[in-house]
Design a protein around this motif. Structure first.
Motif, short mmCIF file in Angstrom:
data_model
loop_
_atom_site.label_atom_id
_atom_site.label_comp_id
_atom_site.label_asym_id
_atom_site.label_seq_id
_atom_site.Cartn_x
_atom_site.Cartn_y
_atom_site.Cartn_z
N PHE A 215 -36.45 1.48 -66.15
CA PHE A 215 -37.06 1.04 -67.41
C PHE A 215 -38.25 1.93 -67.76
N LYS A 216 -38.22 2.45 -68.96
CA LYS A 216 -39.33 3.24 -69.49
C LYS A 216 -39.56 2.80 -70.93
N GLU A 217 -40.77 2.96 -71.40
CA GLU A 217 -41.11 2.58 -72.77
C GLU A 217 -40.78 3.70 -73.75
N THR A 218 -39.65 4.31 -73.61
CA THR A 218 -39.25 5.37 -74.53
C THR A 218 -38.42 4.76 -75.65
N PRO A 219 -38.53 5.30 -76.86
CA PRO A 219 -37.75 4.75 -77.97
C PRO A 219 -36.25 4.96 -77.77
N ILE A 220 -35.50 4.08 -78.37
CA ILE A 220 -34.03 4.12 -78.26
C ILE A 220 -33.49 5.16 -79.24
N GLU A 221 -32.70 6.08 -78.72
CA GLU A 221 -32.07 7.10 -79.55
C GLU A 221 -30.56 7.02 -79.54
N ASN A 222 -29.96 6.57 -78.41
CA ASN A 222 -28.52 6.41 -78.37
C ASN A 222 -28.17 5.04 -77.79
N MET A 223 -26.97 4.59 -78.12
CA MET A 223 -26.62 3.20 -77.82
C MET A 223 -25.14 3.06 -77.52
N GLY A 224 -24.81 2.19 -76.57
CA GLY A 224 -23.44 1.84 -76.27
C GLY A 224 -23.25 0.35 -76.49
N ILE A 225 -22.06 -0.01 -76.94
CA ILE A 225 -21.71 -1.42 -77.11
C ILE A 225 -20.38 -1.65 -76.42
N ILE A 226 -20.33 -2.69 -75.61
CA ILE A 226 -19.08 -3.10 -74.97
C ILE A 226 -18.84 -4.55 -75.38
N PHE A 227 -17.59 -4.84 -75.78
CA PHE A 227 -17.28 -6.20 -76.19
C PHE A 227 -15.85 -6.55 -75.85
N ASN A 228 -15.56 -7.85 -75.89
CA ASN A 228 -14.22 -8.37 -75.64
C ASN A 228 -13.54 -8.56 -76.99
N ALA A 229 -12.47 -7.83 -77.23
CA ALA A 229 -11.77 -7.88 -78.52
C ALA A 229 -11.18 -9.27 -78.79
N ASP A 230 -10.93 -10.04 -77.74
CA ASP A 230 -10.38 -11.38 -77.93
C ASP A 230 -11.44 -12.39 -78.35
N GLU A 231 -12.71 -12.07 -78.13
CA GLU A 231 -13.79 -12.99 -78.48
C GLU A 231 -14.48 -12.62 -79.79
N THR A 232 -14.53 -11.34 -80.10
CA THR A 232 -15.31 -10.86 -81.24
C THR A 232 -14.40 -10.24 -82.28
N ILE A 233 -14.54 -10.67 -83.52
CA ILE A 233 -13.72 -10.09 -84.57
C ILE A 233 -14.56 -9.30 -85.58
N ASP A 234 -15.88 -9.44 -85.51
CA ASP A 234 -16.76 -8.78 -86.46
C ASP A 234 -17.21 -7.42 -85.92
#
Length: 175
Positions: A26-45
């Motif tokens: 953990f560092k207090e550096t600003p966020i520049e890149n991002m990953g998202i992982i989700f379950n396609a059976d739970e999330t439709i949006d």
């Protein structure tokens, strides 16, 4: 059937090894890149999930999204990569190169947007090289650095809370 048991036991063993070692990145550096992982059976949006990057201030080319589905990959999806249990070998190793690349990417933040207790999803979250992990999964608190308790259908509430916490943690520099 026997191989499925080996596979599950191997993934659980690897997951527990990962979760036993503390995350000290953990560092207090600003966020520049991002990953998202989700379950396609739970999330439709899906578009709503992608809009999380706008809230945080991540450019679209710095966003990577993967989905899990127990179905075969023959379906066409609008997200980057889709994986399923067949992307793991009998000994629990990831055999999908795109999935392995996602795991090895050094994201500034990883959003794990799922609630179902699926071993493969938990493993990908734990194995990710992300510096900061945020999720809604409550059953194993060791997976995420920040847990925002919300329902999956309350995406706007999740966005609001995520922004609030990231601002406090000095992870967001814009207003």
């Amino acid at each position: 059937m026997i191989l499925k048991g080996f596979k599950e036991k191997s993934i659980k063993k690897q997951l527990n090894l990962i979760l036993k070692s503390p995350n000290t990145s953990f560092k207090e550096t600003p966020i520049e890149n991002m990953g998202i992982i989700f379950n396609a059976d739970e999330t439709i949006d899906f578009e709503g999930l992608k809009s999380l990057s706008n809230v945080i201030g991540v450019k679209p080319n710095k966003l990577k999204v993967i989905a899990f589905t127990p179905q075969k990959k023959d379906m066409t999806y609008s997200w980057d990569t889709c994986f399923n249990p067949k992307d793991f070998s009998w000994n629990g190793k990831v055999i999908n190169s795109e999935l392995q690349t996602f795991i090895d990417t050094d994201f500034d933040i990883l959003i794990s947007f799922y609630k179902q207790d699926i071993l493969e999803l938990r493993y990908i979250t734990a194995a990710s090289k992300a510096k900061f992990k945020v999720g809604v999964y409550l059953q194993d608190e060791r997976l995420n650095d920040l847990i925002i308790k919300t329902n999956l259908n309350q995406l706007e509430s999740f966005k609001t809370e995520l922004y609030k916490y990231l601002k406090v943690l000095n992870k967001i520099t814009h207003d």
